[in-house]
Design an enzyme around this catalytic site. Sequence first.
Site, PDB file in Angstrom:
ATOM      1  N   SER A 193       0.923  -1.301   0.006  1.00 39.87           N
ATOM      2  CA  SER A 193      -0.138  -0.065  -0.184  1.00 39.87           C
ATOM      3  C   SER A 193       0.854   1.325  -0.062  1.00 39.87           C
ATOM      4  O   SER A 193       0.461   2.246   0.469  1.00 39.87           O
ATOM      5  CB  SER A 193      -1.105  -0.010   1.246  1.00 39.87           C
ATOM      6  OG  SER A 193      -1.835  -1.184   1.095  1.00 39.87           O
ATOM      7  N   ARG A 194       2.087   1.096  -0.479  1.00 40.31           N
ATOM      8  CA  ARG A 194       2.855   2.276  -0.532  1.00 40.31           C
ATOM      9  C   ARG A 194       3.246   2.823   0.658  1.00 40.31           C
ATOM     10  O   ARG A 194       3.871   4.078   0.690  1.00 40.31           O
ATOM     11  CB  ARG A 194       2.411   3.521  -1.329  1.00 40.31           C
ATOM     12  CG  ARG A 194       1.960   2.981  -2.777  1.00 40.31           C
ATOM     13  CD  ARG A 194       3.255   2.789  -3.579  1.00 40.31           C
ATOM     14  NE  ARG A 194       2.920   2.253  -5.234  1.00 40.31           N
ATOM     15  CZ  ARG A 194       2.650   1.080  -5.542  1.00 40.31           C
ATOM     16  NH1 ARG A 194       2.843  -0.035  -4.727  1.00 40.31           N
ATOM     17  NH2 ARG A 194       2.514   0.757  -6.968  1.00 40.31           N
TER      18      ARG A 194
END
Length: 215
Positions: A193-194
Amino acid sequence: MSNYDALSDLRMEYDVGTLRREDMLDDPVAQWQAWFDHAMANDVYEPNAMVVATVDEGGWPHARNVLVKGVDERGFAFYTNYESAKAAELESAAKASLLFSWLPVHRQVRIVGTVTRVSAEESDAYFASRPRGSQIGAWASPQSDLIAEPAVLERAVAEVAQRFEGQDVTRPPFWGGYRVAPVMFEFWQGRPSRLHDRLRYVWRSGSWDIERIAP
Ligand SMILES: Cc1cc2nc3c(=O)[nH]c(=O)nc-3n(C[C@H](O)[C@H](O)[C@H](O)COP(=O)(O)O)c2cc1C
């Protein structure tokens, strides 16, 4: 646009590791070495390739790959032509940024440091270890200069080969190493999710501070 579709298909999920402060070595060069060894063990292609970014007198940044040829407590050494564009930039602003992209293991290491020339003795020793063809190429190529056509380079190679026939090829005076002495490292590990992990080492009043920065 088909080009755009191809780019969005490339979206990656980064999920191979985490970066905890307690897992990091106090010495960032040793930490770099550990990650380099890991990249090697994981068959990362050309893990010794690094992007060197410099700035010209107009403030324009320039980036290109080189191969790191020596890493120790003094810094990161690479070899090049002292009359090249990058050399002119380094002689006018002796600072550089290095970037190692170990993408298959979802890692990058960024480094910022001051730059000095490697000693003539060290450059001689490295030059002597290179294959003869590369030694001749170093003499023949006026790196970063305009050349009219490939035949110009081929003729120069033939002339140099003839000049050194039957003898060792000595190091050209216009060719040698630069060493980047780091003042900052950033170790980046891709996360889902970065929410990537980023740990930065900053050289402050005689020791390395380690701090976490947001992805
Ligand atoms: C993987 C890779 C490794 C390279 N290694 C070197 C190197 O060690 N030294 C070098 O001078 N150029 C190397 N080059 C070529 C440079 O990227 C660059 O084209 C050249 O040094 C001229 O740059 P300049 O005109 O900005 O000075 C390498 C290129 C690649 C793609």
